[in-house]
Design a protein around this motif. Structure first.
Motif, PDB file in Angstrom:
ATOM      1  N   GLN B  36       0.860  -1.184   0.000  1.00 47.43           N
ATOM      2  CA  GLN B  36       0.000   0.000   0.000  1.00 47.43           C
ATOM      3  C   GLN B  36       0.898   1.237   0.000  1.00 47.43           C
ATOM      4  OE1 GLN B  36      -1.604   1.714   3.676  1.00 47.43           O
ATOM      5  NE2 GLN B  36      -3.669   1.256   2.907  1.00 47.43           N
ATOM      6  N   THR B  38       0.734   5.363   0.433  1.00 45.79           N
ATOM      7  CA  THR B  38       0.003   6.583   0.767  1.00 45.79           C
ATOM      8  C   THR B  38       1.000   7.707   0.998  1.00 45.79           C
ATOM      9  OG1 THR B  38       0.060   6.083   3.138  1.00 45.79           O
ATOM     10  CG2 THR B  38      -1.876   5.322   1.902  1.00 45.79           C
ATOM     11  N   ALA B  87      -5.556   4.887  -1.349  1.00 42.54           N
ATOM     12  CA  ALA B  87      -4.122   4.648  -1.571  1.00 42.54           C
ATOM     13  C   ALA B  87      -3.908   4.076  -2.956  1.00 42.54           C
ATOM     14  CB  ALA B  87      -3.583   3.662  -0.537  1.00 42.54           C
TER      15      ALA B  87
END
Lengths: 120, 117
Positions: B36, B38, B87
């Motif tokens: 992920q 972000t 994300a």
């Protein structure tokens, strides 16, 4: 705990300048691998190089070169004669401790990245 | 050889919904990892699958799950979406390492950008 530090958040250079991206890592493992990836605006991470902890030989690939120094826990990346196409975010990454059960180190810990902007 | 493909490339969902993302690895690659990305937390490892078994897992809540099929394709699922799940989700595939080679180089796909409203 594994940690990768890329202290340079953003670097701006003019085309044809040389630029070095710094990477400092922390690990208690004696066997580990370091990587550099490039992330252009499209988002895909592009693999650039892998280096294991037993091989401290520097590597050169065209305009790219890497300097691995175990004594200072650094794995720096230099672009010679930068070009506009080199503009991207560059990530340094470190494998997690070697897993005896699976025989491979599958997880990467990434640094926060360095955004390189090359202008004409 | 085709690279890692991910579908869909973009997704918009609302809080509370669930989502499934798909990843097809490079032909011959048997390991698939998910990350992920972000702005606040950077790139974080979610999990890795090899031969249909989860081999490694990051520090994410149980709402994040995944699976791998016999053809090495993988899916990840996020249930009860939260705003913070917005994300770029990246999938990476790798070959099993060579004998004595203790790490696989991971090759990444273009990602799925998930927006949770």
């Amino acid at each position: 705990a594994q940690k990768v530090t890329q202290a340079q958040t953003e670097i701006s250079v003019v085309e044809k300048e040389d630029v070095t991206l710094d990477c400092v890592y922390e690990t208690r493992d004696t066997t580990y691998y370091l990587f550099w990836y490039k992330q252009p605006p499209s988002g895909e991470l592009v693999f650039l190089i892998r280096r294991n902890s037993f091989d401290e030989q520097n590597e050169i690939s065209g305009r790219y070169s890497w300097n691995f120094q175990k004594s200072t826990s650094s794995f720096n990346f230099t672009i010679t004669a930068s070009q506009v196409v080199d503009s991207a975010v560059y990530f340094c990454a470190l494998t997690d401790p070697f897993r005896l059960t699976t025989g491979t180190a599958s997880k990467l810990t990434f640094g926060t990245g360095t955004r390189l902007q090359v202008t004409l | 050889k085709a690279g890692v493909t991910q579908t869909p490339r973009y997704l918009i969902k609302t809080r509370g919904q669930q989502v499934t993302l798909s990843c097809s690895p490079i032909s011959g690659h048997r390991s698939v990892s998910w990350y992920q990305q972000t702005p606040g937390q950077g790139l974080q490892f979610l999990f890795e699958y090899f031969s249909e078994t989860q081999r490694n897992k990051g520090n994410f809540p149980g709402r994040f799950s995944g699976r791998q099929f016999s053809n090495s394709r993988s899916e990840m699922n996020v249930s009860t979406l939260e705003l913070g799940d917005s994300a770029l989700y990246l999938c990476a595939s790798s070959l099993p390492g060579l004998a004595g080679d203790r790490a696989d180089t991971q090759y990444f796909g273009p990602g799925t950008r998930l927006t949770v409203l």
